[in-house]
Write a protein that holds these residues in place. Structure first.
Motif, PDB file in Angstrom:
ATOM      1  N   GLU A   1      -8.235 -34.039  48.444  1.00  0.00           N
ATOM      2  CA  GLU A   1      -7.505 -34.827  47.443  1.00  0.00           C
ATOM      3  C   GLU A   1      -7.967 -36.284  47.429  1.00  0.00           C
ATOM      4  O   GLU A   1      -7.635 -37.018  46.517  1.00  0.00           O
ATOM      5  N   ASN A   2      -8.672 -36.719  48.488  1.00  0.00           N
ATOM      6  CA  ASN A   2      -9.254 -38.050  48.456  1.00  0.00           C
ATOM      7  C   ASN A   2     -10.614 -38.033  47.776  1.00  0.00           C
ATOM      8  O   ASN A   2     -11.042 -39.026  47.195  1.00  0.00           O
ATOM      9  N   LEU A   3     -11.315 -36.904  47.874  1.00  0.00           N
ATOM     10  CA  LEU A   3     -12.655 -36.831  47.287  1.00  0.00           C
ATOM     11  C   LEU A   3     -12.578 -36.759  45.766  1.00  0.00           C
ATOM     12  O   LEU A   3     -13.372 -37.376  45.069  1.00  0.00           O
ATOM     13  N   THR A   4     -11.609 -36.011  45.267  1.00  0.00           N
ATOM     14  CA  THR A   4     -11.508 -35.841  43.821  1.00  0.00           C
ATOM     15  C   THR A   4     -11.417 -37.191  43.103  1.00  0.00           C
ATOM     16  O   THR A   4     -12.190 -37.433  42.170  1.00  0.00           O
ATOM     17  N   PRO A   5     -10.526 -38.107  43.515  1.00  0.00           N
ATOM     18  CA  PRO A   5     -10.525 -39.423  42.854  1.00  0.00           C
ATOM     19  C   PRO A   5     -11.854 -40.169  43.010  1.00  0.00           C
ATOM     20  O   PRO A   5     -12.261 -40.883  42.097  1.00  0.00           O
ATOM     21  N   PHE A   6     -12.519 -39.953  44.124  1.00  0.00           N
ATOM     22  CA  PHE A   6     -13.822 -40.580  44.344  1.00  0.00           C
ATOM     23  C   PHE A   6     -14.806 -40.137  43.278  1.00  0.00           C
ATOM     24  O   PHE A   6     -15.519 -40.938  42.686  1.00  0.00           O
TER      25      PHE A   6
ATOM     26  N   HIS B   1     -13.617 -53.445  50.155  1.00  0.00           N
ATOM     27  CA  HIS B   1     -14.332 -52.457  50.958  1.00  0.00           C
ATOM     28  C   HIS B   1     -13.349 -51.404  51.411  1.00  0.00           C
ATOM     29  O   HIS B   1     -12.344 -51.729  52.044  1.00  0.00           O
ATOM     30  N   LEU B   2     -13.637 -50.177  51.089  1.00  0.00           N
ATOM     31  CA  LEU B   2     -12.737 -49.093  51.439  1.00  0.00           C
ATOM     32  C   LEU B   2     -13.536 -48.009  52.132  1.00  0.00           C
ATOM     33  O   LEU B   2     -14.627 -47.638  51.664  1.00  0.00           O
ATOM     34  N   ARG B   3     -13.043 -47.518  53.247  1.00  0.00           N
ATOM     35  CA  ARG B   3     -13.755 -46.486  54.006  1.00  0.00           C
ATOM     36  C   ARG B   3     -12.827 -45.329  54.319  1.00  0.00           C
ATOM     37  O   ARG B   3     -11.712 -45.549  54.807  1.00  0.00           O
ATOM     38  N   PHE B   4     -13.299 -44.152  54.052  1.00  0.00           N
ATOM     39  CA  PHE B   4     -12.613 -42.953  54.526  1.00  0.00           C
ATOM     40  C   PHE B   4     -13.592 -42.252  55.443  1.00  0.00           C
ATOM     41  O   PHE B   4     -14.639 -41.777  54.974  1.00  0.00           O
ATOM     42  N   THR B   5     -13.317 -42.212  56.719  1.00  0.00           N
ATOM     43  CA  THR B   5     -14.277 -41.603  57.641  1.00  0.00           C
ATOM     44  C   THR B   5     -13.554 -40.606  58.522  1.00  0.00           C
ATOM     45  O   THR B   5     -12.397 -40.806  58.886  1.00  0.00           O
ATOM     46  N   HIS B   6     -14.232 -39.561  58.861  1.00  0.00           N
ATOM     47  CA  HIS B   6     -13.635 -38.589  59.761  1.00  0.00           C
ATOM     48  C   HIS B   6     -14.735 -37.917  60.557  1.00  0.00           C
ATOM     49  O   HIS B   6     -15.810 -37.652  60.034  1.00  0.00           O
ATOM     50  N   GLY B   7     -14.446 -37.661  61.806  1.00  0.00           N
ATOM     51  CA  GLY B   7     -15.405 -36.947  62.639  1.00  0.00           C
ATOM     52  C   GLY B   7     -16.084 -37.864  63.621  1.00  0.00           C
ATOM     53  O   GLY B   7     -15.754 -39.038  63.760  1.00  0.00           O
ATOM     54  N   LEU B   8     -17.002 -37.295  64.335  1.00  0.00           N
ATOM     55  CA  LEU B   8     -17.667 -38.034  65.398  1.00  0.00           C
ATOM     56  C   LEU B   8     -19.149 -38.149  65.073  1.00  0.00           C
ATOM     57  O   LEU B   8     -19.827 -37.142  64.874  1.00  0.00           O
ATOM     58  N   TRP B   9     -19.646 -39.367  64.962  1.00  0.00           N
ATOM     59  CA  TRP B   9     -21.077 -39.585  64.804  1.00  0.00           C
ATOM     60  C   TRP B   9     -21.685 -39.574  66.201  1.00  0.00           C
ATOM     61  O   TRP B   9     -21.362 -40.401  67.051  1.00  0.00           O
ATOM     62  N   ASP B  10     -22.555 -38.610  66.445  1.00  0.00           N
ATOM     63  CA  ASP B  10     -23.122 -38.429  67.770  1.00  0.00           C
ATOM     64  C   ASP B  10     -24.297 -39.389  67.934  1.00  0.00           C
ATOM     65  O   ASP B  10     -25.449 -39.038  67.703  1.00  0.00           O
ATOM     66  N   SER B  11     -23.984 -40.619  68.319  1.00  0.00           N
ATOM     67  CA  SER B  11     -25.042 -41.632  68.309  1.00  0.00           C
ATOM     68  C   SER B  11     -26.090 -41.384  69.391  1.00  0.00           C
ATOM     69  O   SER B  11     -27.208 -41.862  69.287  1.00  0.00           O
TER      70      SER B  11
END
Lengths: 578, 643
Positions: B240-245, B132-142
């Motif tokens: 540069e992380n999205l391109t490999p994705f 399981h690999l996660r790349f997350t950024h930002g704020l989820w306004d719950s």
């Protein structure tokens, strides 16, 4: 080593050490004079100061074009008109509720912090879309400024700026808007709560800009910059530089320490001296006199300044004023690390000139060396110099010092419960007169007189040296004001002239009397005995230590010196009488 | 491990039969038979099962294209306040492979179709069963947006988060595999995942557990499975992380919905998350296994801002006539009380993402699917070429190779499908004043009417020296005690430079309440070389994870934090070196003089000085010269006399 050897031999051959010892008293005075003289004569003259520069390259002030202009002015006026109406018809609670709704419309998360004593504070966090949410910049606008004027322009500006910022995708740090009731206790209480108990937080605050634009005027003359923090802390010079740079870049003039408009263009010895001395005064009295708001952020590793718009008729408009916080926020936003660590100690001579710590520290060092020499004088220059270390005189003088310290501590605490400045002052005047009154009745042994003074001056020297780097201005001013006590003489034959001279010196160097007199002279807003209430308030509301430094750092020494000024008798005569 | 031991038994049976076959047939025949199996499998996957043409000609046939185990969906969900959640979901499956228990037969899985080529070898080399690999950024306004997509199970904390189930004979071996895994993924995704070491790694106890229906196979009955996890909070997520994705997808971003994945647009968002989950799934009866992979790219954009940015990259002030003013308040040419953003919305997703969808994926068994989740007052149309289509359920299949676009319009964008409320809001902040100590304060808010049970997972770096005894509860409800909130605590203390503090607490948050848990810690000093290059930035503390078990399964994460340690002035060592050298020099000089020179009394020294000092030498020289001159002067006289 031959050189040192020669020097040593030369010193021995001309008998410098005994000469030096015999002149200790004069040398001590000379040290103080040199210290003061350097400060006044040398530091503001050409060649002693440097032009300010931006130490952290990432800041890049004014490199991005500021777009807070044109139709943003319309929006600003729209908000301002509403706030101006609220000012007259609704309470701060209701205004906060309404403004909170405005802020939420453009995505700012808001919360109200309620402090039972100091009123409620509305704050909102705009979460930076590009940031990781760990750092923040604060923009504060207290509803009422330090003079009690309604800060309509400042608050409207802060709200408009938040709205404007929310459209920009560039932010890497969260932006926090703080609308507190006043710039002192209420803002400080919020800052403390932010670091202890608030549920809505936006990461560690890097910088804070307090906006002060009272009234609804569209125009203003120039910008006043306030930067003095509490307890001698100053914000990083880079932040001040950025503020000055941006302001001047936008065509406005910067005034430091409340210099009037007519004096802003001057750049000569007198103007620099004036700015420096005003800076020392403001730094010493920061938190005690009127607070502009930046003091409230001091001490939490937050760099803060206050921008105050002065005048109502000038050539600049309110959006120009708004472009200063805009460009400053853009600069701080660029920071990848922190502000540079070695840029916290400075004296400003003009917005663009500063003296760094290495140059000015010597003046206060000289004053504290004066105290050391005075202490040595009391030990070496009398016939009791040869007393053993553990003699009864030494032990008693240390004990007496402990008693004085305890008494000073009790005074400092008692004043919180019985804040009677007149009583405090009169007690001290009476105590100063004690040697005069007792001159014929009670006498003390001469060695006590010398040893008490030695301990008192040494303690003073220790306090001043420790305070030097923490709070340079206070250390310097305290050293100079307390210095007369080193000139008191030990008298044996009830000489009236000498007794009166001692009385005058003691009176002048009393911490409370001196503070009262000097503050009345330099700060009209703290006239009368208001300064004592202000000192207590500064501790209770802001955590400003000055009261305790006066009481615990200065007062014990003064008590000892006063006691030691009672007429003394020689050991031999005392024995004979017995 | 008991759960899966039966699989191992099955595999053992399979292995025995294979060995028996190998006895009968020559080795190369066996390889052939495996290849044939793969071909058959491919054919099985294809639609035309009765086709008798060889597989190679199938690939060339345009009428009956080969279709693979690949599925892609795009879900578009408008959120309150004019935000839009775009969720790109890709599902793919590898070909089956037999579990190879003989070391020399390592190339059983060599044919890959839609499954990304690099992932399989990484999984098998490191004995990873689940990744399981996660790349997350930002704020989820719950508060505004409700629950995270997929109940938060597909998004991580700020930065990179990685956890895996690794099979190994011992914990140490599993750890070795884990480090290999991290290093391989680091190269694959152009991220600093290689900075994961033992000081960042934890072995979660009750968080991150695989669900019951994930039957994780065990390939070797002597080994066991280890759940290992680490996170890097200071990893910035970028293109540069999205391109490999995108490169992992069989469509490579050239066709299908992945053609929308442009880094500039995906990352120009308030929240984005890239996730990869790889599972190993084994058939119960045949003992054959395959990898199944889910790759999600999710992003939340502010629609008006994104649209405005497409037109005007710099958000300059609007022209006076474009301002929307509140007419109930004073407004004229000079002032304007702004209205909130317009609720009328009309946009194409091609404007948000910068381009149109380049036709279908061409590969999947099912066609690419785009779904919009909107209430009835929204009009959603798909535009193919110049034609617009609508459907009842707002879901569209992308079949043709024409460019597709999706059009949204509504008169009230505030009306959106109400997403479920988050069962729990978690936030965390650092407290404290000085540089030497601090506190950590977590706030839990349960908005619902039932108690929430959760596991609160915290992994703290070793330089935060935690005082567990200082755990304190703040709550408005004075009856609440620490014991009634914290049900149990798992604590694995930190070891300097080796292991982080690992805390897992089972908490119960009473209904409709807010409470805060705080504890204190000391900050330790690092060694000179342990500071990162940007030491003055501070140290990022990874997000805490709240795994809610009741009333529903949900994962929430706090934001990451920035911790300041006292940082030396890095120019200081040079000053210190210079000062020390000076002192050493002086000391050496004095000592050397003492040893090498003769001790004399002052008088003796003066006497010697009188004869040897340069001055005395000069005087002697002078005397000699004078003497010489005198002699010269007197000589001629003598001669004269003699003459």
């Amino acid at each position: 080593m031959a050189l040192v050897e020669n020097l040593h031999r030369r010193i021995v051959s001309i008998g410098l050490v005994p000469k030096f010892i015999s002149k200790l008293s004069q040398l001590s005075l000379l040290c103080c004079v040199i210290g003061l003289g350097c400060l006044v004569a040398l530091l503001p003259s050409d060649g002693q100061f440097r032009r300010t520069y931006i130490s952290e390259n990432a800041l890049l002030p004014s490199q991005a074009y500021s777009y807070f202009r044109e139709s943003e002015w319309n929006i600003l006026r729209g908000y301002r008109t509403q706030l101006d109406i609220f000012q007259h018809v609704s309470t701060i609670h209701d205004t906060n509720a309404e403004v909170s709704k405005w802020l939420q419309q453009f995505g700012v998360k808001t919360a109200v912090y309620e402090d039972e004593q100091y009123g409620e504070t509305l704050y909102g966090i705009f979460h930076a879309p590009r940031g990781d949410g760990t750092e923040a910049m604060a923009i504060a606008a207290p509803w009422y400024n330090e003079n009690g004027e309604h800060n309509t322009g400042g608050a409207a500006l802060a709200i408009t700026l938040m709205r404007y910022f929310s459209r920009w995708p560039v932010w890497s740090k969260n932006i926090i808007i703080v609308l507190s009731e006043d710039p002192k206790a209420s803002l400080r209480s919020w800052v403390t709560a932010y670091h202890t108990s608030l549920d809505l937080t936006g990461g560690s605050i890097e910088s804070a800009i307090v906006l002060d634009y009272p009234g609804v005027s569209d125009r203003f003359d120039y910008v006043e910059l306030h930067y003095d923090g509490l307890n001698g802390e100053t914000p990083n010079l880079d932040l001040v530089n950025v503020a000055v740079h941006v302001t001047e870049h936008e065509g406005m003039k910067v005034s430091l320490h409340g210099l009037p408009f007519s004096e802003l263009d001057k750049n000569d010895y007198n103007s620099r001296l004036k700015t420096m001395l005003l800076g020392i005064k403001d730094s010493v009295l920061s938190g005690i006199k009127k607070c502009y708001g930046n003091e409230a952020f001091s001490g939490w590793r937050i760099q803060s300044i206050t921008l105050k718009a002065k005048g109502t008729q000038g050539p600049h408009d309110v959006t120009t004023f708004g472009r200063i916080p805009e460009a400053m926020s853009r600069s701080v936003n660029n920071l990848l690390e922190k502000f540079h660590q070695s840029f916290f100690f400075y004296l400003l001579l003009a917005p663009r000139f500063f003296i760094s710590i290495g140059t000015y520290l010597g003046t206060a060092v000289a004053v504290s060396v004066g105290f050391v020499l005075a202490a040595l004088n009391q030990i070496l220059n009398n016939k009791y110099a040869g007393l053993p270390l553990l003699s009864i005189y030494n032990i008693w003088s240390v004990l007496a010092f402990c008693i004085a310290l305890t008494f000073a501590f009790i005074t400092s605490q008692l004043f919180f419960y019985f804040p009677q400045p007149v009583a405090l002052l009169s007690f001290n005047v009476l105590f100063s007169a004690l040697p005069l009154v007792l001159s014929t009745r009670i006498k003390i042994q001469k060695p006590f007189s010398y040893r008490f003074k030695a301990i008192a001056y040494l303690y003073m020297a220790i306090v001043l040296t420790s305070l030097l780097v923490l709070n340079f201005s206070l250390a310097l001013v305290m050293g100079v004001l307390a210095f007369p006590m080193t000139r008191t003489t030990t008298i044996t034959n009830s000489n009236v002239f000498l007794s009166l001279r001692n009385f005058a010196l003691i009176l002048a160097s009393n911490p409370f009397i001196a503070t009262w007199a000097v503050v009345n002279f330099v700060e009209p807003t703290l006239s009368g005995t208001r300064v004592f209430g202000a000192l207590i308030e500064a501790w209770q509301q802001l955590g400003c230590w000055t009261w305790f430094i006066l009481c615990l750092g200065w007062y014990p020494s003064w008590l000892l010196v006063t006691y030691a000024s009672i007429d003394a008798i020689d050991l031999e005569t005392a024995k004979k009488e017995n | 491990m008991k759960l899966h031991s039966w699989i191992s038994v099955l595999l053992l049976v399979y292995k025995v039969t294979a060995e028996l076959e190998a006895d009968v047939f020559p080795v190369d025949n066996e390889v052939d038979s495996i290849q044939q199996e793969v071909i058959q499998e491919t054919r099985k996957n294809g639609t035309d099962e009765s086709s008798s043409v060889p597989p190679s000609s199938e690939l060339l046939s345009l009428e009956d294209p080969v279709q693979y185990n690949f599925q892609e969906n795009l879900n578009l969900t408008p959120l309150p306040n004019n935000f839009l959640l775009a969720s790109f979901q890709f599902y793919m499956q590898s070909e089956t492979f037999g579990v190879n228990r003989n070391e020399h037969e390592s190339n059983v899985y060599s044919h890959h179709t839609v499954f990304p080529k690099p992932v399989g070898p990484i999984m098998s080399q490191t004995n990873t069963r689940q990744l399981h690999l996660r790349f997350t950024h930002g704020l989820w306004d719950s508060q505004e947006w409700g629950q995270l997509p997929h109940s938060g199970l597909k998004s991580g904390g700020n930065g990179v988060e990685l956890w895996a189930v690794i099979e190994g004979p011992s914990k140490e071996k599993a750890m070795q595999s884990w480090i290999t895994l991290a290093n391989s993924l680091s190269g694959l995704f152009c991220a600093s995942i290689n900075f994961i070491d033992s000081s960042k790694t934890t072995f979660p106890v009750s968080s991150f557990l695989p669900t019951e229906d994930d039957a994780i196979p065990l390939f070797n009955e002597n080994s066991s499975l280890y759940l290992i996890r680490a996170a890097l909070a200071n990893e910035p997520i970028c293109t540069e992380n999205l391109t490999p994705f995108v490169k992992l997808l069989p469509t490579r971003g050239k066709s299908g919905i992945s053609s929308l994945l442009d880094g500039h647009k995906i990352f120009d968002s308030n929240w984005h998350s890239l996730s990869i989950d790889v599972n190993t799934i084994c058939e119960d009866n045949t003992g054959e296994c395959h990898y199944s992979m889910e790759e999600f790219v999710e992003t939340v954009v502010n629609v008006p801002n994104s649209l405005a940015r497409a037109d005007r990259p710099i958000p300059k002030p609007l022209g006076g006539d474009e301002l929307r003013c509140d007419t109930n308040k004073p407004h004229d040419a000079f002032q304007c009380f702004p209205l909130p953003g317009s609720r009328e919305v009309d946009f194409n997703i091609s404007k948000l993402f910068g381009k149109k969808i380049c036709g279908s994926s061409l590969l999947g068994k099912t066609s690419s699917k785009i779904c919009a989740h909107v209430p009835s007052n929204w009009n959603v149309m798909v535009q193919v070429g110049d034609l617009l289509f609508t459907t009842d359920d707002n879901c569209f299949n992308v079949n043709s190779n024409e460019p597709h676009d999706v059009h949204f319009e509504t008169s009230d964008s505030g009306n959106v499908l109400i997403s479920k409320e988050t069962p729990l809001h978690v936030s965390r902040a650092l407290t404290g004043y000085g540089q030497d100590r601090g506190g950590l304060r977590s706030v839990f808010r349960n908005p619902s009417n039932q108690p929430v049970e959760l596991v609160y997972f915290e992994s703290l770096p070793w330089f935060m020296r935690v005082y567990l005894s200082s755990l304190a509860l703040e709550s408005d409800d004075s009856d609440l005690t620490l014991d009634s909130v914290v049900k149990s605590t798992f604590y694995s203390p930190a070891r300097d430079r080796e292991r982080p503090t690992h805390l897992e607490r089972k908490l119960v948050i009473p209904p409709n309440s807010t409470l805060a848990l705080s504890f204190q810690f000391d900050k330790s000093l690092l060694k000179y070389a342990e500071y990162p290059p940007d030491a003055n930035h501070g140290f990022e503390i990874e997000a805490a994870v709240a795994t809610i078990t009741s009333p529903e399964r949900y994962e929430a994460r706090s934001s990451s934090l920035l911790l300041y340690l006292s940082t030396p002035d890095f120019s200081m060592p040079y000053n210190v070196i210079i000062l020390t050298s000076t002192v050493m020099g002086l000391a050496f000089g004095t000592l050397f003089n003492l040893i090498s020179k003769q001790l004399l009394t002052l008088e003796e020294a003066d006497r010697i000085l009188a004869s040897t000092s340069p001055k005395a030498k000069l005087l002697r020289l002078k005397g000699k010269i004078i003497g010489l001159l005198k002699r010269n002067n007197t000589k001629p006289a003598k001669i004269a006399k003699s003459e």
